[in-house]
Write a protein that holds these residues in place. Sequence first.
Motif, PDB file in Angstrom:
ATOM      1  N   UNK A 154       6.873  -4.781  11.588  1.00 27.33           N
ATOM      2  CA  UNK A 154       7.277  -3.591  12.120  1.00 27.33           C
ATOM      3  C   UNK A 154       6.812  -2.322  11.197  1.00 27.33           C
ATOM      4  N   UNK A 155       7.442  -1.196  11.681  1.00 24.71           N
ATOM      5  CA  UNK A 155       6.971  -0.114  11.311  1.00 24.71           C
ATOM      6  C   UNK A 155       7.696   0.439   9.788  1.00 24.71           C
ATOM      7  N   UNK A 156       7.182  -0.616   8.698  1.00 23.05           N
ATOM      8  CA  UNK A 156       7.509  -0.512   7.409  1.00 23.05           C
ATOM      9  C   UNK A 156       6.597   0.084   6.561  1.00 23.05           C
ATOM     10  N   UNK A 157       6.815   0.966   5.451  1.00 20.94           N
ATOM     11  CA  UNK A 157       5.709   1.615   4.876  1.00 20.94           C
ATOM     12  C   UNK A 157       5.508   0.797   3.544  1.00 20.94           C
ATOM     13  N   UNK A 158       4.196   0.931   3.103  1.00 19.06           N
ATOM     14  CA  UNK A 158       4.210   0.167   1.801  1.00 19.06           C
ATOM     15  C   UNK A 158       4.998   0.796   0.649  1.00 19.06           C
ATOM     16  N   UNK A 159       5.208   1.966   0.560  1.00 19.99           N
ATOM     17  CA  UNK A 159       6.024   2.469  -0.436  1.00 19.99           C
ATOM     18  C   UNK A 159       7.601   2.001  -0.300  1.00 19.99           C
ATOM     19  N   UNK A 160       8.101   1.695   1.139  1.00 23.81           N
ATOM     20  CA  UNK A 160       9.223   1.215   0.920  1.00 23.81           C
ATOM     21  C   UNK A 160       9.064  -0.478   0.486  1.00 23.81           C
ATOM     22  N   UNK A 161       8.253  -0.824   0.759  1.00 24.22           N
ATOM     23  CA  UNK A 161       8.069  -2.406   0.193  1.00 24.22           C
ATOM     24  C   UNK A 161       8.125  -2.339  -1.295  1.00 24.22           C
ATOM     25  N   UNK A 162       7.168  -1.587  -1.892  1.00 24.98           N
ATOM     26  CA  UNK A 162       7.040  -1.495  -3.384  1.00 24.98           C
ATOM     27  C   UNK A 162       8.418  -0.815  -3.911  1.00 24.98           C
ATOM     28  N   UNK A 163       8.942   0.022  -3.264  1.00 23.73           N
ATOM     29  CA  UNK A 163      10.382   0.423  -4.081  1.00 23.73           C
ATOM     30  C   UNK A 163      11.464  -0.582  -3.865  1.00 23.73           C
ATOM     31  N   UNK A 164      11.396  -1.485  -2.936  1.00 22.46           N
ATOM     32  CA  UNK A 164      12.381  -2.765  -3.027  1.00 22.46           C
ATOM     33  C   UNK A 164      12.184  -3.653  -3.822  1.00 22.46           C
ATOM     34  N   UNK A 165      10.866  -3.747  -3.986  1.00 22.59           N
ATOM     35  CA  UNK A 165      10.475  -4.864  -5.042  1.00 22.59           C
ATOM     36  C   UNK A 165      10.952  -4.401  -6.481  1.00 22.59           C
ATOM     37  N   UNK A 166      10.331  -3.202  -6.782  1.00 21.46           N
ATOM     38  CA  UNK A 166      11.033  -2.879  -8.210  1.00 21.46           C
ATOM     39  C   UNK A 166      12.635  -2.587  -8.347  1.00 21.46           C
ATOM     40  N   UNK A 167      13.198  -2.122  -7.038  1.00 22.48           N
ATOM     41  CA  UNK A 167      15.028  -2.271  -7.189  1.00 22.48           C
ATOM     42  C   UNK A 167      15.299  -3.670  -7.472  1.00 22.48           C
ATOM     43  N   UNK A 168      14.505  -4.825  -6.853  1.00 20.17           N
ATOM     44  CA  UNK A 168      15.142  -6.211  -6.965  1.00 20.17           C
ATOM     45  C   UNK A 168      14.621  -7.021  -8.221  1.00 20.17           C
ATOM     46  N   UNK A 169      13.490  -6.651  -8.853  1.00 24.67           N
ATOM     47  CA  UNK A 169      12.957  -7.160  -9.895  1.00 24.67           C
ATOM     48  C   UNK A 169      13.795  -7.429 -11.099  1.00 24.67           C
ATOM     49  N   UNK A 170      14.596  -6.434 -11.464  1.00 27.41           N
ATOM     50  CA  UNK A 170      15.477  -6.831 -12.413  1.00 27.41           C
ATOM     51  C   UNK A 170      16.385  -7.836 -12.416  1.00 27.41           C
TER      52      UNK A 170
END
Length: 542
Positions: A419-435
């Motif tokens: 779908x219409x999801x930006x790479x920035x949204x993807x990377x932001x969520x990865x950084x948010x979930x990583x900890x």
Amino acid sequence: MPSPTLGTAHPPHRTPLPRNVPFHAAQPPRRARRVERSTAGKAGGWGGCTEQSRAELRGGCEAAVAAMTQSVVVQVGQCGNQVGCRFWDLALREHAAVNKKGIYDEALSSFFRNVDTRSAGDGPDIYKGKICSLKARALLIDMEEGVVNEILQGPLRDVFDSKQLITDVSGSGNNWAVGHKVYGCQYRENIVEKLRKTAEHCDCLQCFFIIHSMGGGTGSGLGTFVLNLLEDEFPEVYRFVTAVYPSGEDDVITSPYNSVLAMKELNEHADCVLPIENESLFDIVNKIHQMMNSGKLGSTVKPNSLVTSSAGITKAIQEKPFDAMNNIVANLLLNLTSSARFEGSLNMDLNEISMNLVPFPRLHYLVSSLTPLYTLADVNVPSRRLDQMFSDAFSRDHQLIQADPKHSLYLACALLVRGNVQVSDLRRNIERLKPSLHFVSWNQEGWKTGLCSVPPVGHSHSLLALANNTCVKPTFMELRDRFMRLYKKKAHLHHYLQVDGMEQSCFSEAVLSLSDLIEEYNELDATKGGPRADPSRLKIAV
């Protein structure tokens, strides 16, 4: 365009081999195949070609790799064929929603052939033209005729023909040995011939998808026999297995035997296994129905979930009891193959999943989660809900097995977004979930990401998360415990031992293979929470 990897799931000692090569280039001539197995296997399959013919083959390989690849689905047993039926139905609906002009394109060619039915014989494939007659790249195998006959009498009857079917009438009697030893030997040549025929219709065969259950006789026995055949006949083609595991309250008393015997084959011959649990699917369907009936979400949720509902299929048919559960598995396969079928800014090839998510050959079991599980009424999804989608993918309620990956150890993780999801949204969520996620010390950045621009039908976006995680261990331990409760009493053992070629050592070897797998996960779990050891770097002398 392959997607960049945020990290690598390979320890330093493992070097992956390139395997995305066209079928014709990867296979030696039939008569020479057995003789030249060692040459044609891992070395790339050039055989005794001259330098000129090698160059021509390499040129054809490069051209084929640049184009779309094809995959073949092998559905075995009652469960495998019922799931496969839902997959083909949903795949046709998805392509129909995208392909408005009715043109046979590369996206359709990944799973379908375009056949001119007016010509004699099999009919030549028609490329880049009007759709004539679509035929699924599939082989349907069942030792009972019921389910396959039902498919042939239903709305999908024109997608298959008799050349793609292998059936018997007696069934395997819920006995792995009958499926593997008896029917395997009886139908071996027939299966190999039909697999070769199906593969020869592919320009660049990348993957075989095997769909079967673990608890029945045909699914577990003949399903794993076919897996062995694929490794022998097509060593360079990936083997992805979708295996449906029985619940603890399964009505097949011998399902623990069948499952553990099949596990040994999956350990040794599969590239990737997507384990699915009936119990987890049942819980998901119940939660969706409760959500729909509660009315708490008001107008934000549509009455029918496109993940579990059959609404909108070509012909209205009455839903069967397991259709909703089978639809979830079918949607998993649709999302898994979306990058191979449609364009996207970060397309992820199937071989990249195996290369990046399987650091050790036997630890190839990938826990899958799918979100959203219901259809939203609004199309413009706010970022807050997008973030919730990523959080849901790591929660227990969205896993397709009874597991909690968030509190276990990750070897690697892949996120396939549509779908219409930006790479920035993807990377932001990865950084948010990583900890909140625990990764092995040598692969702290073990993320693989894919973005496909075409969303599923009825959704604005979706996410499939694939985790190589030690949370699969409890499923295997419970399976071993159920096996041992039967095996200690030698219950029902005589049904297996009376089959030619089946010995009691097969049982002890199978449970030993499963115990070794569990021990490998235990060793990884023991490193959880330990100090992060950064690999030593080379020092450059100036």
